[in-house]
Design an enzyme around this catalytic site. Structure first.
Site, PDB file in Angstrom:
ATOM      1  N   ASP A  19       0.685   4.082   5.014  1.00 37.71           N
ATOM      2  CA  ASP A  19       1.766   3.899   5.189  1.00 37.71           C
ATOM      3  C   ASP A  19       3.004   2.873   5.321  1.00 37.71           C
ATOM      4  O   ASP A  19       2.813   3.012   6.527  1.00 37.71           O
ATOM      5  CB  ASP A  19       2.077   5.005   4.756  1.00 37.71           C
ATOM      6  N   HIS A  34       2.147  -5.018   0.168  1.00 42.12           N
ATOM      7  CA  HIS A  34       0.753  -4.655  -0.265  1.00 42.12           C
ATOM      8  C   HIS A  34      -0.168  -5.805   0.544  1.00 42.12           C
ATOM      9  O   HIS A  34      -1.657  -5.428   0.898  1.00 42.12           O
ATOM     10  CB  HIS A  34       0.483  -4.516  -1.415  1.00 42.12           C
ATOM     11  N   LEU A  53     -21.210   1.570   9.020  1.00 40.15           N
ATOM     12  CA  LEU A  53     -19.951   1.503   8.252  1.00 40.15           C
ATOM     13  C   LEU A  53     -19.878   1.083   6.773  1.00 40.15           C
ATOM     14  O   LEU A  53     -20.238   1.059   6.695  1.00 40.15           O
ATOM     15  CB  LEU A  53     -19.182   0.496   9.205  1.00 40.15           C
TER      16      LEU A  53
HETATM   17  C1  FPP Z   1       1.818   2.576   0.853  1.00 35.11           C
HETATM   18  O1  FPP Z   1       2.702   1.791   0.992  1.00 35.11           O
HETATM   19  C2  FPP Z   1       0.861   1.709   0.858  1.00 35.11           C
HETATM   20  C3  FPP Z   1      -0.032   1.656  -0.861  1.00 35.11           C
HETATM   21  C4  FPP Z   1       0.628   2.734  -1.845  1.00 35.11           C
HETATM   22  C5  FPP Z   1      -0.872   0.895  -1.117  1.00 35.11           C
HETATM   23  C6  FPP Z   1      -1.866   0.456   0.309  1.00 35.11           C
HETATM   24  C7  FPP Z   1      -2.584  -0.805  -0.715  1.00 35.11           C
HETATM   25  C8  FPP Z   1      -3.424  -1.514   0.473  1.00 35.11           C
HETATM   26  C9  FPP Z   1      -3.175  -1.234   2.067  1.00 35.11           C
HETATM   27  C10 FPP Z   1      -4.141  -2.679   0.045  1.00 35.11           C
HETATM   28  C11 FPP Z   1      -5.470  -1.821  -0.272  1.00 35.11           C
HETATM   29  C12 FPP Z   1      -6.389  -2.632  -1.038  1.00 35.11           C
HETATM   30  C13 FPP Z   1      -8.073  -2.473  -1.467  1.00 35.11           C
HETATM   31  C14 FPP Z   1      -7.725  -3.605  -2.391  1.00 35.11           C
HETATM   32  C15 FPP Z   1      -8.339  -1.573  -0.777  1.00 35.11           C
HETATM   33  P1  FPP Z   1       3.779   2.208   0.679  1.00 35.11           P
HETATM   34  O2  FPP Z   1       3.737   1.163  -0.746  1.00 35.11           O
HETATM   35  O3  FPP Z   1       4.078   3.045   0.452  1.00 35.11           O
HETATM   36  O4  FPP Z   1       5.204   1.460   0.716  1.00 35.11           O
HETATM   37  P2  FPP Z   1       6.489   2.390   1.477  1.00 35.11           P
HETATM   38  O5  FPP Z   1       6.118   3.617   2.560  1.00 35.11           O
HETATM   39  O6  FPP Z   1       7.560   1.441   2.665  1.00 35.11           O
HETATM   40  O7  FPP Z   1       7.367   2.178   0.034  1.00 35.11           O
HETATM   41 MG    MG Z   2       4.487   4.917   1.092  1.00 38.64          MG
END
Ligand code: FPP
Ligand code: MG
Length: 282
Positions: A34, A51, A148
């Site tokens: 997150d 992201h 893994l």
């Molecule tokens: C949460 O941060 C993150 C996500 C909703 C997306 C996580 C995705 C990745 C790390 C990329 C993974 C990709 C693959 C192909 C596996 P947020 O958007 O809620 O950020 P915030 O909490 O700051 O609003």
């Molecule tokens: Mg978030």
């Protein structure tokens, strides 16, 4: 290689990894990654860049987990709730997944050499067809790897996973593959797509589970850190593992599962692979 970052561990970090490995290391670790959007905002970047940095951090984390000898990692990459975000953000996340799964297919020899097995857990029918095909291909191509296991929760929520398991069990009873007496928490646990993590880590200061692995975390050690996911470091990971070593419950012996449940679960597994093969070949 894009999925497992190379050359990210210094000599001193390797030494610290060795020290931590003298204690108990979680055999399955789950991450709620997150804070990507807050990271992007903080650095005056677009949400999509946040992201993308989040993915880079995942590939670094996988390398650390391999060095630590952790055999299973589960990450929350896209929740069913995330479909409610703006069209622009959802489409950027889908494009990021397309790009990364295409790279995985292109780099399959390296992935197989590292022994990474991919499982994409979630309601895959909610994904665009091309992406569904790609993730199915990734699962099939890495099926026999055993160093893994990487579970990617995508179009996933814990409640949805439990509902899907319940529906499979109901079908099993209807088709005389199971008796209603077979239904117990052991059967539900084995019918779910994801196993139980020993340690769950959530970044960014939020201290909720957000519908992630609800059934599976009943006995897990939870670790919350304020650091935003793209800023997560090996020191944060080692701190989480030391926290686990201080709070881990004793290891429980697995009870053997009855033959009738085992047969049902084997049929389910066969059906899952056949469905994936059909999807890729259609
Ligand atoms: C949460 O941060 C993150 C996500 C909703 C997306 C996580 C995705 C990745 C790390 C990329 C993974 C990709 C693959 C192909 C596996 P947020 O958007 O809620 O950020 P915030 O909490 O700051 O609003
Ligand atoms: Mg978030």
């Amino acid at each position: 290689m894009s999925w497992v970052k190379e050359d990210v561990v210094s000599f001193f970090q390797l030494f610290c990894i060795k020290v931590v490995k003298t204690g108990r290391v979680p055999q399955h670790i789950a991450f709620i990654m997150d804070g990507n959007r807050r990271y992007a905002k903080k650095h005056n970047e677009k949400t999509a860049a946040g992201h993308s940095k989040g993915f880079d951090k995942l590939s670094e984390t996988l390398k650390w987990c391999l060095d630590l000898g952790i055999p299973e990692v589960t990450v929350y990459a896209f929740s069913i709730e995330n479909f409610k975000r703006s069209e622009e953000e959802v489409s950027a996340l889908m494009d990021l997944a397309r790009d990364k799964f295409q790279r995985l297919i292109d780099e399959i020899d390296q992935i197989n050499e590292l022994g990474v097995r991919m499982h994409i857990a979630g309601r895959l029918s909610l994904l665009p067809e091309d992406l569904r095909k790609m993730v199915s291909q990734a699962m099939l191509a890495t099926r026999y790897n055993n160093k893994l296991r990487l579970n990617i929760a995508y179009a996933y929520t814990g409640r949805d996973e439990i509902s899907r398991a319940a529906s499979l069990i109901v079908d099993g009873v209807k088709n005389n593959e199971l008796l209603s007496d077979d239904i117990d928490d052991e059967l539900v646990s084995h019918t779910l797509e994801l196993g139980e993590p020993e340690l769950l880590v959530r970044t960014s200061g939020e201290v909720r589970l957000s519908d992630f692995m609800l059934w599976q975390v009943s006995n897990s050690v939870l670790y919350f850190t304020d650091v935003l996911w793209p800023e997560f470091t090996i020191w944060n990971l080692l701190a989480a593992i030391i926290h686990f070593q201080r709070h881990a419950p004793p290891i429980k012996d697995e009870e053997p599962i009855s033959d009738s449940k085992l047969q049902f679960l084997e049929k389910l597994e066969d059906r899952r692979w056949r469905d994936l093969e059909k999807l890729v070949n259609c």
